[in-house]
Design an enzyme around this catalytic site. Structure first.
Site, PDB file in Angstrom:
ATOM      1  N   LYS A  81      59.031  45.296  21.700  1.00 32.08           N
ATOM      2  CA  LYS A  81      58.177  45.861  22.754  1.00 32.08           C
ATOM      3  C   LYS A  81      56.935  46.441  22.102  1.00 32.08           C
ATOM      4  CE  LYS A  81      58.613  49.272  26.574  1.00 32.08           C
ATOM      5  NZ  LYS A  81      59.543  50.230  27.209  1.00 32.08           N
ATOM      6  N   SER A 156      60.316  49.353  32.190  1.00 35.56           N
ATOM      7  CA  SER A 156      59.036  49.024  31.599  1.00 35.56           C
ATOM      8  C   SER A 156      59.109  47.955  30.509  1.00 35.56           C
ATOM      9  CB  SER A 156      58.392  50.271  31.005  1.00 35.56           C
ATOM     10  OG  SER A 156      59.181  50.787  29.936  1.00 35.56           O
ATOM     11  N   SER A 180      64.414  51.771  31.372  1.00 41.54           N
ATOM     12  CA  SER A 180      63.520  50.668  31.009  1.00 41.54           C
ATOM     13  C   SER A 180      64.127  49.571  30.164  1.00 41.54           C
ATOM     14  CB  SER A 180      62.297  51.208  30.292  1.00 41.54           C
ATOM     15  OG  SER A 180      61.387  51.670  31.243  1.00 41.54           O
TER      16      SER A 180
HETATM   17  N1  GLN Z   1      60.832  53.467  35.490  1.00 41.22           N
HETATM   18  C1  GLN Z   1      60.918  54.752  34.852  1.00 41.22           C
HETATM   19  C2  GLN Z   1      59.542  55.336  34.756  1.00 41.22           C
HETATM   20  O1  GLN Z   1      58.622  54.715  35.225  1.00 41.22           O
HETATM   21  C3  GLN Z   1      61.530  54.628  33.498  1.00 41.22           C
HETATM   22  C4  GLN Z   1      60.623  54.072  32.492  1.00 41.22           C
HETATM   23  C5  GLN Z   1      61.231  53.984  31.138  1.00 41.22           C
HETATM   24  O2  GLN Z   1      62.460  54.033  30.995  1.00 41.22           O
HETATM   25  N2  GLN Z   1      60.374  53.905  30.135  1.00 41.22           N
HETATM   26  O3  GLN Z   1      59.357  56.406  34.229  1.00 41.22           O
END
Ligand code: GLN
Length: 489
Positions: A81, A156, A180
């Site tokens: 990532k 994400s 994420s």
């Molecule tokens: N969807 C969650 C957020 O937008 C988690 C994101 C993540 O785990 N980085 O904060």
């Protein structure tokens, strides 16, 4: 041959390399070719260094030919990532702010991957600074779900999930702050593992919300997730929140455990908002465990189901507003070209560099931390966080692990939720509590919707009991063939 190879588990690729059936250069070339063939449609990658990856593969072959292979995973590619630092490679966090940034150093996980001979392959797309659930918040455009290119891969870590799903990398690393890794794994039909907070070093992971962020793995099988976890886990003096604990041989340990287990099912996780098709698939998975002799206990987690999302969006935004203060165009990041003085430079650089969602969160975060509101929001959210952790610990007194859906819906259409942040935030309703409590969680494929979209089952483990959690997840995987299906693209 090539299409087979790109979907083979790492455990098998490793055996083939060891037997001399395959060279690392051939393997790397297969992933490079696949990426060229499909990534203009999937868009999992922000960038990749093809020549560098092939050179590393040849070096691995050279070591192996002299009997000096670095271990089981020597010569195997791994996608990263675009939030995890690799020396000399771009580190953009899918933000305009860091569009031209090249990392001067390796993250600890990168150092460990390299020491194992693995080949960091490409920079994978994500929601900007890991804020989002669909990868649509990337400044470089969305990634598509390989099962249906009109849908999101989740987020994400959408690029890291899509790359493995589409056969562009055999495994990858993502980060999970509120879901994420697990949510995109569920939406893409692969395995996604978020370790216990503190098991994997965060040194070299660009911070979003430091008390929640954790690096974890994407893979086709639970065993592969375990192999990769064993490679990157372990205490790191450069991360003060990294835990001084020994790292077991996860892939060996998970095979030694066989249940039957006491498995908790939080009843509130099956209420309103859960798509009935997802609920039915997860209930079938629970039945599978029951039929294999496990004791299934209904448990109640009212605090977690009611308050986890709210507490998370206070704590995560508070932490991100502080962590992202460093991107000011002076110390880091995009610098505006037309500023008239220093203050103007800060304002314009941040206004131009950050996307809408990141700005929304910085504003929310500074608000909940401001004097006068700190007690009412931030402090209260921290208290709720303690209650949520207590609630998990209470159910763990009578259960070895918990079972739930990973995500309330299957992959949604690109664009469907972009204008409704609240609907987007609710995607993580089953995963977010795990981060607040610092627990490990894993998503494994447990079926498909009538429309052909993957569904994920979440197994939540006790702190540092990854071997148990992995064994529970693998027991399901071994009784099913969902993980053997791949998108045709
Ligand atoms: N969807 C969650 C957020 O937008 C988690 C994101 C993540 O785990 N980085 O904060």
């Amino acid at each position: 041959m090539a299409t087979e190879l790109i979907f083979e588990p790492v455990a098998r690729l490793s055996a083939r390399l060891a037997a001399g059936e395959l060279s690392s250069a051939e393997l790397m070339q297969a992933f490079v070719d696949r990426t060229h063939a499909v990534d203009h449609r999937v868009k999992a990658f922000n960038s990749f260094d093809e020549a560098g990856a092939l050179a590393q593969a040849r070096a691995a072959d050279e070591r192996r030919s002299h009997g000096r292979a670095l271990g089981l995973l020597d010569g195997i590619p791994v996608g990263l990532k675009d939030v995890i630092a690799v020396e000399g490679q771009p580190l953009t966090c899918s933000s305009k702010m860091l569009a031209n940034y090249v990392s001067p150093y390796d993250a600890t996980v990168t150092t460990k991957l390299k020491a194992a001979g693995m080949i960091p392959w490409g920079r994978l797309n994500m929601d900007e600074f890991a804020m989002g659930s669909s990868t649509e918040n990337s400044a470089f455009g969305p990634t598509a779900n390989p099962w249906d290119l009109t849908r999101v891969p989740g987020g994400s870590s959408g690029g890291a999930a899509a790359a493995v799903t589409a056969g562009e990398a055999p495994v990858s690393l993502g980060s999970d702050t509120g879901g994420s890794i697990r949510q995109p794994a569920a939406l893409c039909g692969i395995v996604g593992l978020k370790p216990t907070y503190g098991l994997v070093s965060r040194y070299g992971l660009a911070a979003f919300a430091s008390s929640l962020d954790q690096i974890g793995t994407f893979a086709h099988t639970v065993e592969d997730a375990a192999l990769l976890l064993g490679t990157v886990a372990g205490h790191d003096p450069r991360d003060s929140t990294s835990f001084a604990t020994s790292v077991p041989d996860y892939s060996a340990e998970l095979k030694q455990r066989s249940g039957p287990w006491r498995l908790g099912v939080p009843k509130e996780f099956f209420g309103a908002g859960l798509d009935p098709e997802i609920g039915a698939a997860v209930k079938q998975a629970i039945d599978f465990y029951r039929q294999s002799g496990c004791e299934i206990r209904e448990v109640s987690m009212p605090f977690t189901s009611e308050y986890a999302v709210a507490a998370y969006y206070i704590i995560a935004t508070a932490e991100c507003s502080s962590n992202l203060a460093r991107y000011d165009g002076v110390r880091y990041g995009h610098r505006s070209a037309d500023a008239s003085n220093a203050v103007d430079l800060y304002f314009k650089s941040r206004a131009e560099g950050f996307g809408e969602e990141v700005k929304r969160r910085i504003i929310l975060g500074t608000y909940v931390l401001s004097s006068g509101y700190y007690d009412a929001y931030y402090l209260r959210a921290q208290k709720v966080r303690t209650l949520i952790r207590d609630e998990f610990m209470r159910v763990f007194r009578e259960c070895d692990a918990l079972l739930s859906p990973t995500s309330p819906t299957a992959a949604f259409k690109i664009g469907e939720k972009v204008s409704d942040p609240l609907a987007m935030y609710l995607n993580d309703i089953y995963t977010i509590g795990v981060n607040l409590a610092g627990l490990p969680g894993i998503s494994v494929p447990c079926g498909f919707t009538a429309g052909g979209l993957p569904i994920g089952l979440q197994v939540i483990g006790q702190p540092f009991k990854e071997p148990e959690m992995l064994a529970i997840a693998r027991a399901y995987e071994q009784g099913h063939e969902w993980h053997l299906r791949h998108p045709s693209l």
